[in-house]
Enzyme design. Structure first.
Site, PDB file in Angstrom:
ATOM      1  N   SER A   1     -71.908 -78.727  29.469  1.00 32.61           N
ATOM      2  CA  SER A   1     -72.914 -79.959  29.209  1.00 32.61           C
ATOM      3  C   SER A   1     -72.654 -80.680  30.530  1.00 32.61           C
ATOM      4  CB  SER A   1     -72.236 -81.135  28.190  1.00 32.61           C
ATOM      5  OG  SER A   1     -71.058 -81.530  28.535  1.00 32.61           O
ATOM      6  N   LYS A   2     -73.479 -81.907  30.554  1.00 29.08           N
ATOM      7  CA  LYS A   2     -73.682 -82.788  31.815  1.00 29.08           C
ATOM      8  C   LYS A   2     -72.152 -83.060  32.210  1.00 29.08           C
ATOM      9  CE  LYS A   2     -78.411 -84.218  31.673  1.00 29.08           C
ATOM     10  NZ  LYS A   2     -79.254 -85.011  30.846  1.00 29.08           N
ATOM     11  N   ARG A   3     -71.239 -83.058  31.305  1.00 25.41           N
ATOM     12  CA  ARG A   3     -69.988 -83.933  31.788  1.00 25.41           C
ATOM     13  C   ARG A   3     -69.559 -82.876  32.725  1.00 25.41           C
ATOM     14  NH1 ARG A   3     -66.416 -82.598  28.524  1.00 25.41           N
ATOM     15  NH2 ARG A   3     -67.485 -81.405  26.913  1.00 25.41           N
TER      16      ARG A   3
ATOM     17  N   GLY B   1     -70.844 -81.453  35.428  1.00 27.65           N
ATOM     18  CA  GLY B   1     -71.746 -81.659  36.556  1.00 27.65           C
ATOM     19  C   GLY B   1     -73.179 -81.098  36.371  1.00 27.65           C
TER      20      GLY B   1
END
Ligand code: GLU
Length: 486
Positions: A246-248, A250
């Site tokens: 996920s965006k967590r 990067g």
């Protein structure tokens, strides 16, 4: 024979950017289609009007084009097929594999809540399937709204998944699911099956988060009297912490990597290894080679790990292998954007520019690295990287002496060739008491010439900079080191 030509599709929902997971799915579909002489189709699943955007559809096209995963035939927009999806649903009603359901959403929610309260799992109780035909007709004539539900037969639904092998779901666990809403729009699984049949898809390859949809879809194929495609469910992609990417973790958009100086070929190679292994420890591959080697036997079940460091490494490998004239087309605009040169200058000094790229590409991990390392070869004045200075110019008075010695030795050369430069600098090393450790001159000299501690070999740097610029640069370093001690 039409039936023997594989037809695959990539079916993204245009609700964001092109995610690396989507790109990976597209790549595997593309590889299979291209390897076996089939077609790779693109279907934009835009039925969720609230979340689908044209911008996102464009991002999907751009991402696939950047990667070179071009599709065959016209793009199919799922939303345009609602009429045909509905006809298929009504065909099932006509054949008796679906029935009308008059239960309202409120009634269903109430029954679901009651089931939950008594800790039972809720499953539609088929009450509308028990209505007699005159009652159904009466309600339809009276305009009572209804949905269409699929009547799930008894038994087990199974398929031989190309990744997971045999997968079986007992039908008793599947409720009679709605295929057409009260407003006449198809439910997701209905639309997918109706479209896949129409597009004559022979292999459905998608993320394994869709496994639970597959038994329902198979039941619909059978009810519609259509031959089943094969199914291959690809493993999910996780971050280094083992959690779903996920965006967590990067950047997860393909376009982010495009802008970070990653080559499309490296991105494809990296994506290919997320869930597929060609065997024999092969890692670095061109798209053509991947296409040659691709086989569903190499697809893996376990989740794939997305490691950005590996992507950088992969990019470094592809940069090293890239033909300079191709690289020049990518790096040139980046050098211009960095304000280092112009297209005209590059064209003017093409042989020099290509020779420079030949030297830089083997030391860089991204095209941004190349731009950084190219800077000293374009600028008149350079700055000194603080770390490089601290490390290589530790003893500043003696460094100044050393650089002045190098300047004089090089200035005395009758011609600017590698043998002469090497002879002069090695003799200086001897004289300075470094014996054969000429690196003790090369390292400080590298900082004087480039401002950096990483660069091509020192003689290549001297040759690329040319006599005048090299000598001026060493002189500037000598002055820089003298100034501060004055
Ligand atoms: N639109 C679905 C998704 O983006 C794909 C459905 C499919 O491939 O069958 O996950």
């Amino acid at each position: 024979m039409a039936a023997s030509v594989p037809r695959l599709r990539f079916a993204p929902s245009p609700t964001g950017y092109l995610h690396v997971g989507g790109a990976r799915t597209a790549l595997f579909n593309w590889l299979y289609a291209r390897k076996f002489g089939g077609q790779f189709l693109l279907r934009i699943e835009d039925t969720d009007k609230a979340r689908s955007t044209d911008e996102s559809t464009r991002a999907i096209f751009d991402g696939l084009q950047w990667l070179g995963l071009l599709w065959d035939e016209d793009v199919v927009y799922q939303g345009a097929n609602v009429g045909r999806n509905r006809e298929d649903a009504y065909a099932m009603l006509a054949h008796g594999t679906a029935y009308r359901c008059f239960c309202t959403q409120a009634e269903l929610a109430e029954r679901r809540a009651a089931a939950e309260a008594s800790k039972e799992s809720f499953k539609y109780d088929r009450r509308c399937d028990r209505l007699d035909s005159s009652e159904i007709e009466r309600r339809v004539t009276a305009g009572v709204p209804s949905t269409l539900r699929f009547r799930v037969p008894e038994g087990t639904t199974s398929w031989d998944d190309l990744v997971h092998g045999e997968i079986a779901f007992p039908n008793k666990d599947i409720e009679d699911f709605i295929i057409l809403r009260g407003d006449g729009t198809p439910i997701y699984n209905m639309a997918v099956v109706s479209d896949d049949i129409f597009m004559q898809i022979t292999l459905v390859m998608r993320g394994d988060d869709h496994i639970s949809n597959t038994p329902k879809q198979i039941l619909l194929y059978r009810a519609l009297g259509s031959p089943l495609p094969q199914f291959a469910h690809l493993p999910m992609i996780h971050g280094l912490d083992g959690k779903k990417l996920s965006k967590r973790h990067g950047a997860t958009a393909v376009s982010d990597y495009q802008h970070l100086g990653i080559l499309p070929g490296a991105m494809l190679n990296f994506l290919a290894l997320l869930g597929w292994s060609p065997g024999h420890d092969i890692e670095v591959m061109s798209l053509a080679r991947m296409r040659e080697l691709f086989d569903t036997d190499g697809l893996q079940r376990k989740a794939a790990i997305f490691d950005p460091k590996k992507l950088e490494w992969m990019n470094g490998q592809h940069l090293s292998l890239a033909p300079v004239d191709e690289l020049a087309l990518i790096v040139g605009p980046a050098l211009e954007r960095a304000g280092l040169t112009s297209a005209a200058e590059l064209a003017d000094r093409e042989a020099w520019y290509h020779a420079l790229l030949e030297l830089l590409k083997v030391r860089a991990r991204t095209t941004d690295d190349i731009v950084r390392q190219a800077e000293p070869f374009f600028r008149d004045e350079i700055g000194y990287d603080a770390e490089a200075e601290a490390k290589q110019w530790k003893d500043r008075p003696s460094t100044r002496g050393l650089l002045a010695g190098a300047r004089d030795a090089l200035a005395a050369l009758p011609s600017w060739d590698v043998e002469g430069m090497e002879g002069a600098l090695r003799a200086l090393a001897e004289r300075s008491g470094f014996g054969d450790k000429a690196g003790r001159i090369f390292q400080p000299l590298r900082v004087a010439l480039t401002g950096l501690s990483v660069s091509p070999g020192i003689f290549d740097v001297l040759a690329m900079l040319g006599r005048e610029r090299s000598l001026a640069r060493i002189q500037s370093a000598v002055v820089h080191l003298s100034d501060e001690q004055a």
